[in-house]
Design a protein around this motif. Structure first.
Motif, mmCIF file in Angstrom:
data_model
loop_
_atom_site.group_PDB
_atom_site.id
_atom_site.type_symbol
_atom_site.label_atom_id
_atom_site.label_comp_id
_atom_site.label_asym_id
_atom_site.label_seq_id
_atom_site.Cartn_x
_atom_site.Cartn_y
_atom_site.Cartn_z
ATOM 1 N N ALA A 151 0.831 -1.210 0.000
ATOM 2 C CA ALA A 151 0.000 0.000 0.000
ATOM 3 C C ALA A 151 0.862 1.256 0.000
ATOM 4 O O ALA A 151 0.557 2.237 -0.690
ATOM 5 C CB ALA A 151 -0.922 -0.010 1.215
ATOM 6 N N ARG A 152 1.964 1.232 0.770
ATOM 7 C CA ARG A 152 2.847 2.392 0.796
ATOM 8 C C ARG A 152 3.519 2.604 -0.558
ATOM 9 O O ARG A 152 3.613 3.739 -1.046
ATOM 10 C CB ARG A 152 3.896 2.215 1.884
ATOM 11 C CG ARG A 152 4.841 3.403 2.022
ATOM 12 C CD ARG A 152 5.689 3.330 3.269
ATOM 13 N NE ARG A 152 6.492 2.115 3.306
ATOM 14 C CZ ARG A 152 6.262 1.086 4.106
ATOM 15 N NH1 ARG A 152 5.236 1.132 4.951
ATOM 16 N NH2 ARG A 152 7.043 0.027 4.103
ATOM 17 N N ARG A 154 2.329 1.684 -3.416
ATOM 18 C CA ARG A 154 1.300 2.150 -4.343
ATOM 19 C C ARG A 154 1.016 3.638 -4.122
ATOM 20 O O ARG A 154 0.855 4.396 -5.093
ATOM 21 C CB ARG A 154 0.021 1.343 -4.155
ATOM 22 C CG ARG A 154 -1.105 1.720 -5.111
ATOM 23 C CD ARG A 154 -2.274 0.766 -4.982
ATOM 24 N NE ARG A 154 -3.348 1.102 -5.899
ATOM 25 C CZ ARG A 154 -4.329 1.954 -5.623
ATOM 26 N NH1 ARG A 154 -4.361 2.541 -4.433
ATOM 27 N NH2 ARG A 154 -5.271 2.217 -6.509
ATOM 28 N N ALA A 155 0.953 4.049 -2.850
ATOM 29 C CA ALA A 155 0.722 5.466 -2.564
ATOM 30 C C ALA A 155 1.878 6.317 -3.087
ATOM 31 O O ALA A 155 1.659 7.391 -3.660
ATOM 32 C CB ALA A 155 0.549 5.669 -1.062
ATOM 33 N N GLU A 156 3.114 5.839 -2.902
ATOM 34 C CA GLU A 156 4.258 6.592 -3.411
ATOM 35 C C GLU A 156 4.237 6.652 -4.933
ATOM 36 O O GLU A 156 4.569 7.688 -5.522
ATOM 37 C CB GLU A 156 5.552 5.946 -2.914
ATOM 38 C CG GLU A 156 5.768 6.080 -1.407
ATOM 39 C CD GLU A 156 7.001 5.333 -0.947
ATOM 40 O OE1 GLU A 156 7.612 4.623 -1.791
ATOM 41 O OE2 GLU A 156 7.354 5.449 0.239
ATOM 42 N N GLU A 159 1.653 9.091 -5.945
ATOM 43 C CA GLU A 159 2.123 10.453 -5.693
ATOM 44 C C GLU A 159 3.110 10.892 -6.771
ATOM 45 O O GLU A 159 3.050 12.029 -7.253
ATOM 46 C CB GLU A 159 2.776 10.523 -4.320
ATOM 47 C CG GLU A 159 3.219 11.920 -3.924
ATOM 48 C CD GLU A 159 3.818 11.963 -2.538
ATOM 49 O OE1 GLU A 159 4.223 13.048 -2.108
ATOM 50 O OE2 GLU A 159 3.873 10.898 -1.886
#
Length: 377
Positions: A151-152, A154-156, A159
């Motif tokens: 998830a991290r 994917r978020a990065e 972004e």
């Protein structure tokens, strides 16, 4: 620090477990029990780097002394580290062997050891509680950690994609603005320069020739500045510009170019007086450019709204700041004002405040206007 506390906890709990068994306490001296518990604690402390020593110590201690804390912790680390089904099956098989050996030792020794490990109910309960449950918890912890990492990431990634889309949109908007400025502003200024050149050639009196030459010179300078601005707009980032493009750009004006700016206003009929106060000293280039733009915008407003009104330009060198003051008198007689966008002073205030300074503008009692800037230097 976490693994230091883990090692200390495993060692203390292991000593407490074996010391609570009367048969073990009576058959082995206390220093031996302390040494075994300390070995289990050291293995738990090193589990961050390798959990296999902890598993080996836990298996031996469980078979020999029914010391379950190191085996419990080792099973948890096995769940977090083992990824292939074959490895998990091998660990589970090894755990069955350890439980079986402990049961055999219990049958031989008898007493509490036999009750804890050699009876069917206790054997199953100990295997599930000390090996199965920690192993499952380790698997769950690893799966949760992988989900959070995914998830991290994917978020990065999202972004980064958002930043790239924003950069692309900004680049497209800058290119659109550059096209509009080139097609509209540059074309009109070029026509002004051409007409001024034609007037300079055809005029019969010297005053008209000088005025036409001045207009042509200002127009050509405006075209040069416009070309520099278009070059900046076309390059999304300063590092994207090639050395040739950087060399083609003229250096931005500073206070050393101020007299030339004042002479242009004087040539247009505005009496401009410059006053320098304080000991002149070098200041940062951004400060000088901002001071120049303050004077330039103030004189532009004088041209638009005050005609040939007398103007005073003051440059004050203070201890830790540079002051710029432009004050014009009341215009003589009515005058048709030139159109403007109304954003000049707004942009000027933003430019000054970016450097931590202040800009003050106010109408004077006598009908004039004051532009006063204080810029940290």
């Amino acid at each position: 620090m976490r693994f230091v506390l883990l090692g200390a906890g495993v060692g203390a709990l292991s000593l407490l477990v074996v010391h609570g068994q009367a048969g073990v306490r009576s058959s082995l001296p206390l220093p031996v029990l302390v040494a075994v518990a300390a070995l289990a604690g050291v293995a738990a402390w090193r589990a961050q780097r390798s959990w296999w020593p902890l598993a080996a110590v836990g298996a031996a201690a469980y078979v020999w002394l029914v010391m379950w804390p190191p085996l419990l912790v080792a099973s948890f680390f096995a769940g977090t580290a083992l990824r292939r089904a074959r490895d998990l099956a091998a660990y589970a098989g090894g755990a069955v062997v350890v439980v079986g050996l402990s049961a055999l030792v219990g049958l031989v020794q008898g007493g509490e050891h036999e009750v804890a490990t050699a009876t069917l109910g206790n054997t199953v309960l100990m295997a599930l509680a000390m090996i199965g449950l920690p192993l499952v918890l380790g698997l769950w912890y690893r799966a949760r950690r992988e989900v959070l990492e995914a998830a991290r990431e994917r978020a990065e990634r999202l972004e980064r994609e958002q930043v790239m889309r924003a950069e692309q949109a900004r680049a497209q908007e800058r290119a659109r603005i550059a096209r509009e400025m080139h097609d509209v502003v540059a074309h009109r200024v070029s026509l002004i320069v051409l007409h001024a050149g034609a007037l300079e050639v055809r005029a019969g009196d010297e005053e008209t020739v000088r005025a036409a030459a001045l207009i042509g010179g200002i127009g050509r300078e405006a075209l040069t500045n416009l070309r520099d601005v278009l070059g900046v707009l076309r390059a999304p980032r300063p590092e994207d510009a090639s050395p040739a493009e950087e060399g083609a750009l003229r250096p931005p004006p500073t206070l050393g170019d101020l007299d030339r700016l004042l002479d242009q206003s004087r040539a247009l009929g505005i009496p401009v007086t410059r006053h320098d106060e304080g000991a002149a000293r070098p200041v940062e280039a951004t400060v000088e450019r901002t001071a120049y733009r303050v004077v330039q915008e103030a004189l532009t407003n004088v041209h638009k709204h005050a005609g040939n009104a007398g103007t005073d330009v003051r440059i004050r060198y203070r201890g830790d700041e540079l002051e710029v003051e432009v004050r014009n008198e009341r215009p003589a007689g009515p005058r048709e004002e030139l159109p403007g966008a109304g954003w000049g002073l707004v942009g000027l205030r933003e430019r000054v405040e970016l450097l931590g300074g202040t800009l003050r503008t106010s109408a004077q009692d006598g009908g004039g206007f004051l532009v006063h800037a204080r810029i940290p230097a």
